[in-house]
Enzyme design. Structure first.
Site, PDB file in Angstrom:
ATOM      1  N   THR A 149      28.878  39.724  42.364  1.00  9.59           N
ATOM      2  CA  THR A 149      29.794  38.821  42.488  1.00  9.59           C
ATOM      3  C   THR A 149      28.575  37.539  42.974  1.00  9.59           C
ATOM      4  OG1 THR A 149      31.350  39.216  41.772  1.00  9.59           O
ATOM      5  CG2 THR A 149      31.311  37.139  42.794  1.00  9.59           C
ATOM      6  N   SER A 157      40.157  38.259  38.136  1.00  8.77           N
ATOM      7  CA  SER A 157      39.767  38.960  38.974  1.00  8.77           C
ATOM      8  C   SER A 157      40.173  37.941  40.345  1.00  8.77           C
ATOM      9  CB  SER A 157      38.089  38.779  38.778  1.00  8.77           C
ATOM     10  OG  SER A 157      37.173  38.234  40.101  1.00  8.77           O
TER      11      SER A 157
HETATM   12  N1  ASP Z   1      35.778  39.809  43.361  1.00 10.40           N
HETATM   13  C1  ASP Z   1      35.167  40.467  42.599  1.00 10.40           C
HETATM   14  C2  ASP Z   1      36.779  41.050  41.431  1.00 10.40           C
HETATM   15  O1  ASP Z   1      36.869  41.790  41.633  1.00 10.40           O
HETATM   16  C3  ASP Z   1      34.052  41.456  42.250  1.00 10.40           C
HETATM   17  C4  ASP Z   1      33.429  41.469  43.207  1.00 10.40           C
HETATM   18  O2  ASP Z   1      32.961  40.226  44.271  1.00 10.40           O
HETATM   19  O3  ASP Z   1      32.020  41.835  43.298  1.00 10.40           O
HETATM   20  O4  ASP Z   1      36.545  40.864  40.534  1.00 10.40           O
END
Ligand code: ASP
Length: 316
Positions: free
Chosen positions: A179, A209
Site C-alpha cells: 500500500t 480497506s
Molecule cells: N491496509 C491495506 C488493506 O488492508 C493493505 C495494505 O496496507 O497493504 O486493505
C-alpha cells in the site's frame, strides 16, 4: 506562519521481508526518488495538500507498489482500489472505496475533499468518474495477474498478496502486502496525509480497506498518520486516529507511536504506520517484519528498509 522546515515521510507497505536484496534496492531507489521530488516541491513552497497528492500519485504510478498501477487482484480477479486524503488544518477527511479502472485514486479523494459528500464507494465512485470525465484506465500488471492465478490454483490460502510486485512469486506460506502513504509538514506548518491501496489482495468482493477510513489515514493540526498492513487489524486498533489523538492529548509523537505499537504487538496485530507531528518530529512503527518507508528530515533522506530489528518504533 512561514518558514517552517518541511518534513516528509512516505511508505510503500508493510509485511514480510522482500525476497531479494535486488528487490530491496529497487524499492529503496524508488522511495528515495519520490522523497526527493516531493521534498523539492515542499522547499519551493508547495502546500501540504498538493505535496501529498503529488507523492501519492508518483507512488501509485510505480507498478511495484500495491496502489494504482500494480494493484493486487481481489478474489474474483478484479482490481478495486481505495484511497483517502486528510487535511490536518481543516481536519477534513475524504476518500474513495473500491473504485475500478482509474489511474490515480488519490486524485478522486482530492476532488472529494471539497464536496459535500466526501466518501464514495463502488457505484457512486464509478458514477463520479463518468461525471468528472476521468479517463478509463486498466491498472492491471502481469505479475499481479500471475500472483492471482497461482493463488487461485492454491484456493486462496494466503492471507494477503505480495507487499510489492516482485518477479519471483511469493512462497506459498508467506503473507506479505503493500500500500502507499505520504505524510507531510509543509513550510507553513500545515500537515496533510494520503493513503492509497489495491487492498489486501484476494479478498471477498465488497471488503472495505482501512486505507479509506480514519483508522488508516488521519490528521489534525497536531499530527498526521498513514497506516499499512492487515486492514482489519488497523480498524480494530483505530490506529491512525489513535496515534494522532494521543499526540493531541500531550504525548510526544514517539511515545504515542510506541504505546500504540506495544498495544498492537500485545494483540498480535500485523501492521505498520508512519507519522509526523507539528513540531517536525517524524516517527514510524511496525509489528510486521518490515515497513518500507523513506523520509526527509530536513537534512538528509533516510529509510527503514533494512530496519527489521526487534524495535517497534523509530524516529528522527
Ligand atoms: N491496509 C491495506 C488493506 O488492508 C493493505 C495494505 O496496507 O497493504 O486493505
Amino acid at each position: 506562519m512561514d518558514g517552517v522546515q518541511p518534513k516528509l515521510i512516505i511508505h510503500g507497505g508493510a509485511g514480510g521481508h522482500l525476497q531479494s536484496h535486488e528487490g530491496e534496492e529497487k524499492v529503496r531507489k524508488i522511495l528515495h526518488s519520490v522523497v526527493e521530488e516531493v521534498y523539492d516541491s515542499l522547499l519551493s513552497g508547495v502546500k501540504a495538500r498538493e505535496a501529498v497528492i503529488q507523492g501519492c500519485q508518483l507512488l501509485e504510478d510505480e507498478p511495484i507498489f500495491n496502489a494504482g498501477t500494480g494493484s493486487v487482484l481481489q478474489s474474483d480477479g478484479q482490481v478495486r482500489m481505495s484511497a483517502s486524503f486528510m487535511d490536518g488544518e481543516r481536519q477534513r477527511f475524504s476518500g474513495i472505496i473500491n473504485v475500478c479502472r482509474v489511474k490515480n485514486p488519490i486524485q478522486i479523494a482530492d476532488f472529494l475533499q471539497d464536496q459535500e459528500d466526501r466518501v464514495l464507494s463502488d457505484y457512486g465512485a464509478a458514477e463520479l468518474l463518468r461525471q468528472i470525465n476521468i479517463p478509463s484506465y486498466d491498472p492491471l500488471i502481469d505479475i499481479r495477474l500471475k500472483e492471482w492465478m497461482q493463488d487461485r490454483t492454491a484456493e486462496f490460502h494466503k492471507a494477503m498478496a505480495g507487499v510489492v510486485a516482485e518477479e519471483e512469486l511469493a512462497l506459498p506460506d508467506e503473507t506479505r502486502r503493500g500500500t502507499i502513504g505520504v505524510v507531510v509538514l509543509d513550510r507553513y506548518g500545515k500537515i496533510a496525509v494520503g493513503t492509497s491501496t489495491g487492498g489486501k489482495g484476494l479478498e471477498r468482493i465488497g471488503r472495505v480497506s482501512d486505507s479509506a477510513m480514519p483508522a488508516g489515514n488521519y490528521a489534525n493540526k497536531q499530527a498526521g498518520v498513514s497506516c499499512t498492513g492487515i486492514g482489519e487489524d488497523i480498524l480494530d486498533e483505530c490506529l491512525a486516529a489513535k496515534i494522532v489523538i494521543r499526540v493531541t492529548d500531550g504525548l510526544s509523537l514517539k511515545d504515542s507511536m510506541l504505546r500504540s505499537m506495544q498495544e498492537c504487538r500485545d494483540r498480535q496485530r500485523d501492521l505498520g504506520a508512519i507519522a509526523i507531528d507539528q513540531t517536525g518530529a517524524i516517527a514510524w512503527g511496525k509489528t510486521s517484519e518490515v515497513i518500507l518507508a523513506a523520509y526527509h528530515n530536513g537534512e538528509v533522506i533516510g529509510d527503514t528498509i533494512d530496519w527489521n530489528n526487534e524495535e517497534l518504533v523509530g524516529y528522527c
